[in-house]
Write an enzyme that holds these catalytic residues in place. Structure first.
Site, mmCIF file in Angstrom:
data_model
loop_
_atom_site.group_PDB
_atom_site.id
_atom_site.type_symbol
_atom_site.label_atom_id
_atom_site.label_comp_id
_atom_site.label_asym_id
_atom_site.label_seq_id
_atom_site.Cartn_x
_atom_site.Cartn_y
_atom_site.Cartn_z
ATOM 1 N N GLU A 1 -7.328 -1.414 -6.218
ATOM 2 C CA GLU A 1 -7.546 -0.605 -5.012
ATOM 3 C C GLU A 1 -7.751 0.851 -5.403
ATOM 4 O OE1 GLU A 1 -4.717 -2.572 -5.282
ATOM 5 O OE2 GLU A 1 -5.719 -4.254 -4.299
ATOM 6 N N ASP B 1 -6.168 -4.669 15.476
ATOM 7 C CA ASP B 1 -5.355 -3.606 16.065
ATOM 8 C C ASP B 1 -3.909 -3.873 15.656
ATOM 9 O OD1 ASP B 1 -3.940 -1.780 17.495
ATOM 10 O OD2 ASP B 1 -4.363 -2.652 19.466
ATOM 11 N N HIS C 1 -6.735 -1.545 11.343
ATOM 12 C CA HIS C 1 -6.026 -1.949 10.127
ATOM 13 C C HIS C 1 -6.781 -3.065 9.412
ATOM 14 C CE1 HIS C 1 -2.772 -2.515 7.377
ATOM 15 N NE2 HIS C 1 -2.483 -3.721 7.811
ATOM 16 N N ASN D 1 -1.383 -9.339 4.595
ATOM 17 C CA ASN D 1 -1.208 -7.906 4.803
ATOM 18 C C ASN D 1 -0.898 -7.228 3.472
ATOM 19 O OD1 ASN D 1 -1.085 -5.500 6.135
ATOM 20 N ND2 ASN D 1 0.632 -6.057 7.481
ATOM 21 N N GLU E 1 -6.580 -4.307 -11.523
ATOM 22 C CA GLU E 1 -5.368 -3.538 -11.232
ATOM 23 C C GLU E 1 -4.660 -3.167 -12.543
ATOM 24 O OE1 GLU E 1 -3.629 -4.174 -7.498
ATOM 25 O OE2 GLU E 1 -3.501 -2.106 -8.142
ATOM 26 N N GLN F 1 0.812 -1.218 0.000
ATOM 27 C CA GLN F 1 0.000 0.000 0.000
ATOM 28 C C GLN F 1 0.846 1.268 0.000
ATOM 29 O OE1 GLN F 1 -1.685 -1.227 4.018
ATOM 30 N NE2 GLN F 1 -1.683 1.001 4.319
ATOM 31 N N CYS G 1 -5.345 0.491 3.543
ATOM 32 C CA CYS G 1 -5.482 -0.925 3.901
ATOM 33 C C CYS G 1 -6.887 -1.445 3.633
ATOM 34 C CB CYS G 1 -5.125 -1.122 5.363
ATOM 35 S SG CYS G 1 -6.135 -0.127 6.479
#
Ligand code: NAG
Ligand code: NAG
Ligand code: NAG
Length: 330
Positions: A159, A248, A273, A297, A195, A128, A134
């Site tokens: 995104e 968190d 997050h 992630n 994308e 990111q 996120c």
């Protein structure tokens, strides 16, 4: 403004360790970091402090005090406050979208382990950058799984499309947003671009460039997983595929997580997050079975286990993982 003040304060107090000169140069070159001359000493001091805390933690880990290790990464020149300001862009929604509720069922049997990566549902780990987006990465992850389930094809979704086009639903670009509002956008808009045609820029100042000719995903309903229930989350992950979650991620340990099963007394229930639950499993540690979630992630493959974290599962809703789980459906 905050950054300027910090640099000024640290700049005049810089007491750098000369023994770390080579390591600092190596880290800068590995991650292509360049600083204005007046800022470098302050950044190095932040980096040295992070490095010290990482080494301290790993020493404790080798004495059996933790179940996970830390490592320096590309974000090592940020203070905890900067990290959270720049990268953690999820706030629990106050006004929820119309959604269906996924509740734990007493009769539903789940497998002992699930990993949607092995079934082809999950795209490569993304990055990111310095943008609190996120929520968009978490949302595309769930939509990518859904598209794979329906079409058998893995499409990498945009995104930037979500960042540029879902503002009127209450999302705030690089300054935070909600996965459910992203799904709602895809629903209202009747699609989302890939994308490839709508690439990521890590900025939020462009206007919407959605092209209906390239519709790569759909969403017809939004589901919320019963709040706080890891049992419901397990059933959703097992039955549906990758599920958007929030955790968190504000602790130092989370920022520099490298490997192992993460649990921390510094993790609270206040989630900030967005991530993607792609499965769960169990590992034998010191003769005990420890269950974990597998979370994707968006901090590049440098972070964690090739971009993933294994988070302690099934004991106390660690880091609030089951507090804001949701997924789209067709
Ligand atoms: C999609 O999901 C359904 C139900 O969850 C499952 O039966 C089907 O096998 C899945 N399809 C693919 C391609 O994985
Ligand atoms: C989305 O939905 C439309 C209309 O139902 C359908 O024609 C199209 O193939 C779907 N696209 C994807 C990527 O699922
Ligand atoms: C750990 O899990 C395995 C497989 O589910 C099981 O056979 C074993 O008895 C468990 N061990 C402990 C100590 O609970």
């Amino acid at each position: 403004m905050l950054l300027g003040l910090l640099l000024a304060l640290l700049g005049c107090a810089a007491a750098l360790d000369p023994a770390l000169q080579e390591a600092w140069e190596g880290w800068k070159s590995l991650h292509a970091k360049e600083y204005p001359e007046e800022a470098e000493a302050a950044r190095r001091e932040v980096w040295e402090k992070n490095l010290q805390r990482i080494q301290q933690h790993n020493q404790e880990e080798s004495q059996g005090q933790h179940t996970f290790r830390l490592a320096m990464n590309h974000l090592g020149d940020l203070t905890d406050e900067e990290f959270n300001q720049l990268l953690n862009g999820f706030t629990p929604a106050r006004r929820e979208q119309p959604a269906l509720l996924f509740q734990a069922s007493a009769v539903l049997k789940t497998p002992a382990e699930v990993d949607w990566r092995a079934k082809g549902y999950v795209t490569p780990v993304k990055n990111q950058g310095h943008c609190g987006s996120c929520w968009a990465f978490s949302a595309t992850g769930a939509l990518e799984g859904l598209v794979f389930n329906r079409t058998g094809k893995l499409a990498v979704l945009s995104e930037q499309n979500l960042i540029d086009c879902s503002r009127k639903l209450g999302n705030n670009g690089c300054h935070g947003g909600y996965m459910t509002h992203a799904f709602q956008y895809v629903h209202d808009n009747g699609g989302l671009n890939s994308e490839h045609v709508y690439p990521y820029t890590a900025t939020d100042t462009s206007s919407c460039r959605y092209n209906p000719q390239d519709r790569a995903a759909n969403c017809s309903t939004i589901w919320l997983v019963a709040q706080g229930s890891e049992v419901a989350l397990e059933q959703a992950v097992a039955a549906v595929g990758p599920v958007s979650v929030a955790v968190d991620a504000s602790s130092f340990q989370f920022h520099f997580y490298k490997s192992g099963i993460f649990s921390s007394m510094f993790c609270s229930q206040r989630v900030n997050h967005g991530m993607l639950a792609v499965g769960y499993g169990m590992s034998q540690e010191h003769g005990r079975n420890i269950s974990y979630w597998i979370l994707k992630n968006s901090w590049s493959e440098v972070w964690g286990e090739q971009g993933y974290i294994r988070l302690l599962k099934g004991t106390d809703n660690q880091c609030g993982v089951a507090n804001q789980a949701s997924f789209p459906m067709l």
